[in-house]
Scaffold this active site. Structure first.
Site, PDB file in Angstrom:
ATOM      1  N   SER A 593       0.843  -1.192   0.000  1.00 32.99           N
ATOM      2  CA  SER A 593       0.000   0.000   0.000  1.00 32.99           C
ATOM      3  C   SER A 593       0.889   1.256   0.000  1.00 32.99           C
ATOM      4  CB  SER A 593      -0.953  -0.028   1.195  1.00 32.99           C
ATOM      5  OG  SER A 593      -1.976   0.923   1.045  1.00 32.99           O
ATOM      6  N   ASP A 668      -9.173  -4.469  -6.103  1.00 32.64           N
ATOM      7  CA  ASP A 668      -8.768  -3.557  -5.038  1.00 32.64           C
ATOM      8  C   ASP A 668      -9.608  -2.289  -5.136  1.00 32.64           C
ATOM      9  OD1 ASP A 668      -7.472  -1.837  -3.271  1.00 32.64           O
ATOM     10  OD2 ASP A 668      -5.480  -2.648  -3.734  1.00 32.64           O
ATOM     11  N   HIS A 700      -7.588  -5.281  -1.638  1.00 30.80           N
ATOM     12  CA  HIS A 700      -6.341  -4.667  -1.175  1.00 30.80           C
ATOM     13  C   HIS A 700      -5.528  -5.609  -0.284  1.00 30.80           C
ATOM     14  CE1 HIS A 700      -3.760  -1.221  -0.806  1.00 30.80           C
ATOM     15  NE2 HIS A 700      -3.887  -1.141   0.507  1.00 30.80           N
TER      16      HIS A 700
END
Length: 723
Positions: A593, A668, A700
């Site tokens: 991320s 995602d 995600h």
């Protein structure tokens, strides 16, 4: 006899040797071999000195809500057991009404986004042991009125009230429509970045409901292909405001349950704003609302009259960077209130009267308050958690409302968290450190002494000990620019300072985050230990922009996300490279991320420092990320184009020299796979060779089935081959 003894000693020695050489495997790590025991859905009662825990019986596949006494820790009763009700397939979560005589029970939970979900709900009457279903619909966020006789909830973007006495449903709103109008439930970006879902609240006597209405008609849509099992892919389409794009228009409303009329509160003095929180005060006719501007550097706390709709400014908070939105606003009996703020440079607790006049700054010092637990009105004592004992640690404290008589309540250095009894006489302390697995104990708030152990995890500690792995070594490093940064290292157990080792760095680095923390292992930590067994040193550094070292350290990255964070990781790698036991030609970096954004930037901008990098689900340009998060730190791309573009890894792909692995899930909804596709194209056009992996229909977190095992196998093989 001597020969037998010799053989026995030989067998024991061989046995110990084998145990000492036992190796961690990914199958064990992702199979839950090191899962710890805890206290699920721990809930402190409000009216009695008791608490409840949700227990799952793995043998019978049933769940129970058990009631315990704080003073003795003895189980008082099983309030409900799912095996006694055929309609109750499981108990996923639960909430009590104000009297704690009824329980709302969720079952058949279906996730929507990170925090939101739908579920089937039942009402359980504890005294009569009657379980009743008030609607067949899968609903969101049902909430009892103060008298426990009504339940407000959301269904398909509209709000409803169900009267349990009349067995009657009333619809509050009717204009709700997917991807257009949402009543009482937050949109995607509020849920993700303001961290709440229920955008409605009952007043103190159950006669009014305040709610936020989201008009996202003009918000741009984002679509994701879902491959599923069918012949043709489907599309998930939802509203997602990227940085600088149109946000939902929000409005504040109050519904009168008696008259069945709704009034809209006039917020016309604001433009392009967020309603970041709403909460009724202890006065049944006074609603509080936190309104913050789009830049998120100017927040107003408003008191709204529930009858007339008139509003009054009670508190204003400004910051040169941004104001953090929290859930710490707490109203006392006379409507005076507790508030937390970073206005003196560190996060501290403040006490205001009901007119918004500051009565006292309760906590002071060059350290951050990290959690507010509550206020004992009888004894005028505030309970909180802070990093006074070092920024990597957490301790529980009490302090008088006048800022005197501060006392440390937690006994061990590491990470402590507390759940207090209603009268604040006791607290359940959850403790862990890098070397101690989670330990739950009952503690006395006044003497600070541990009364009794509740739950511990010696079995996990003993199991891990058999693998003979090294623990994290905490320290600080000073970069060539003079920045002092927290770090940990995991070295091979047979570490030899005369050898040279490759270094694999892990980080997240996002604003206010922390990875260098004195707490028990997460799943990644076992992977890092496994890599250490294979001859790698694993290191983690919290650079500038991370949290719990004051506002200046955290907010110095304003309008330049990635600039100073990347500098610090590159400079940290240079420091490691000077260690006599480090092979500076073999330093790698990994992140997920925001950490993926960082890893990509580091391998590009630090091409002469890093040999390899793994970026999972990375943001590759803040232009592609959501409005609330991104603009909080960057303002809009229209206002700060250079901040967006200069710090985008896409702008630096031509610098790639080392080995790069790029990973993303196609479903995602948070960091869209668009980020990876844009960077892939940039790398291709720069004629750069790299590895990449795409996970169909994974969000995600990239998990489900064997996904995590396959993913970490891929990353492990990449490290072994390329670092």
């Amino acid at each position: 006899m001597r020969n037998f003894t010799s053989i026995l000693l030989l067998l024991l020695t061989s046995s110990i040797s084998v145990v000492g050489q036992q190796k961690l495997t990914l199958e064990e790590i992702w199979g839950g071999a090191f899962r710890t025991k805890g206290m699920d859905e721990l809930n402190a009662m409000k009216n009695t000195n008791q608490y409840t825990v949700l227990n799952f019986d793995r043998n019978s596949k049933t769940t129970q809500i058990d009631l315990f006494d704080y003073a003795t820790l003895n189980k008082v009763a099983t309030l409900i057991d799912s095996k006694d009700f055929a309609a109750l397939t499981s108990i996923d979560s639960y909430t009590f009404d104000q009297s704690e005589k009824k329980i709302l029970i969720a079952t058949n939970t279906e996730s929507i986004f990170r925090r939101s979900f739908t579920a089937n709900y039942f009402v359980y009457d504890i005294a009569s042991k009657k379980l009743s279903k008030f609607t067949d619909k899968a609903i969101q966020e049902p909430t009892f009125s103060s008298d426990g006789n009504k339940i407000a909830y959301a269904f398909e973007n509209n709000l409803y009230v169900f009267d349990l006495l009349l067995n009657k449903e009333m619809q509050i709103t009717s204009d709700g429509k997917k991807n257009s109008i949402i009543n009482g439930i937050t949109d995607w970006v509020y849920e993700e970045e303001f961290a709440f879902v229920r955008a409605f609240d009952w007043n103190a006597d159950g006669t009014k409901i305040a709610f936020i209405r989201f008009d996202e008609t003009d918000v741009p849509e984002f679509s994701m292909d879902m491959y599923n099992q069918g012949l043709y892919p489907t599309q998930a389409v939802f509203k997602y405001p990227k940085a600088g794009e149109k946000n939902a228009d929000v409005s504040l409303h109050i519904y009168d349950v008696v008259s069945a009329k709704t009034q809209k509160i006039d917020l016309s003095t604001y433009s392009d704003f967020y309603i970041a929180r709403l909460k009724w005060t202890n006065d049944k006719n006074v609603l509080s609302a936190q309104v913050i501007n789009r830049h998120q550097d100017n927040l107003d706390v408003l008191f709204v009259d529930g009858n007339t709709g008139t509003k009054k400014l009670i508190l204003n908070e400004k910051d040169k960077a941004y104001v953090d939105v929290t859930d710490n606003l707490t109203f006392l009996k006379d409507n005076s209130f507790i508030w937390t703020s970073e206005k003196d440079g560190f996060n501290h607790i403040y006490y205001y009267d009901k007119t918004g006049k500051l009565k006292n700054q309760v906590t002071k010092g060059n350290w951050d308050v990290t959690a507010y637990y509550g206020f004992d009105e009888k004894n005028k004592i505030v309970y909180y958690q802070s990093v006074e004992n070092g920024s990597i640690n957490r301790d529980v404290y009490s302090i008088s409302i006048d800022g005197k008589a501060k006392k440390r309540l937690s006994l061990k250095t590491g990470t402590n968290n507390a759940t207090f009894s209603p009268n604040f006489q006791y607290f359940i302390n959850t403790y862990s450190s890098a070397t101690s697995a989670p330990y739950y104990s009952l503690n006395d708030s006044k003497t600070t002494q541990e009364i009794k152990k509740i739950q511990s995890n010696e079995a996990v500690e003993e199991k891990l000990a058999k693998y003979n792995v090294a623990s994290k070594e905490f320290s600080t490093i000073t970069t060539e620019k003079g920045h002092v940064l927290n770090t940990w290292m995991i070295k091979p157990k047979d570490f030899d300072p005369n050898k040279k080792y490759p270094v694999f760095m892990f980080q997240y680095s996002g604003p206010g985050s922390q990875q260098v923390a004195n707490t028990w292992n997460g799943t990644n930590d076992y992977w890092f230990m496994m890599l250490a067994q294979k001859g790698y040193i694993v290191a983690c550094v919290d650079g500038r922009g991370t949290g719990f070292k004051g506002a200046e350290f955290k907010k110095c990255t304003q309008k330049e996300l990635g600039k100073y964070e990347v500098e610090d990781q590159i400079d940290a790698a240079k420091v490691f490279g000077k260690y006599t036991f480090v092979d500076k030609s073999k330093i790698g970096i990994f992140g997920w991320s925001f950490g993926g954004f960082m890893a990509a930037n580091c391998i590009f901008q630090g091409a002469d420092v890093f040999k390899s990098a793994i970026a999972v689900a990375p943001v590759t340009s803040w232009r592609y990320y959501d409005s609330i998060y991104t603009e909080r730190y960057m303002q809009t791309p229209q206002e700060n184009a250079s901040g967006y573009d200069n710090n985008s890894p896409i702008s630096h792909v031509n610098k790639l020299k080392g080995n790069f692995l790029l990973i993303h899930g196609t479903a995602d909804d948070n960091v869209h796979v668009q980020n990876t596709m844009k960077m892939v194209e940039a790398l291709v056009q720069a004629n750069k060779q790299f590895d990449w992996a795409i996970y169909p229909d994974k969000n995600h977190g990239i998990y489900g089935g064997k996904t995590r095992l396959q993913l970490y196998t891929k990353m492990t093989n990449f490290i072994l081959e390329k670092l």
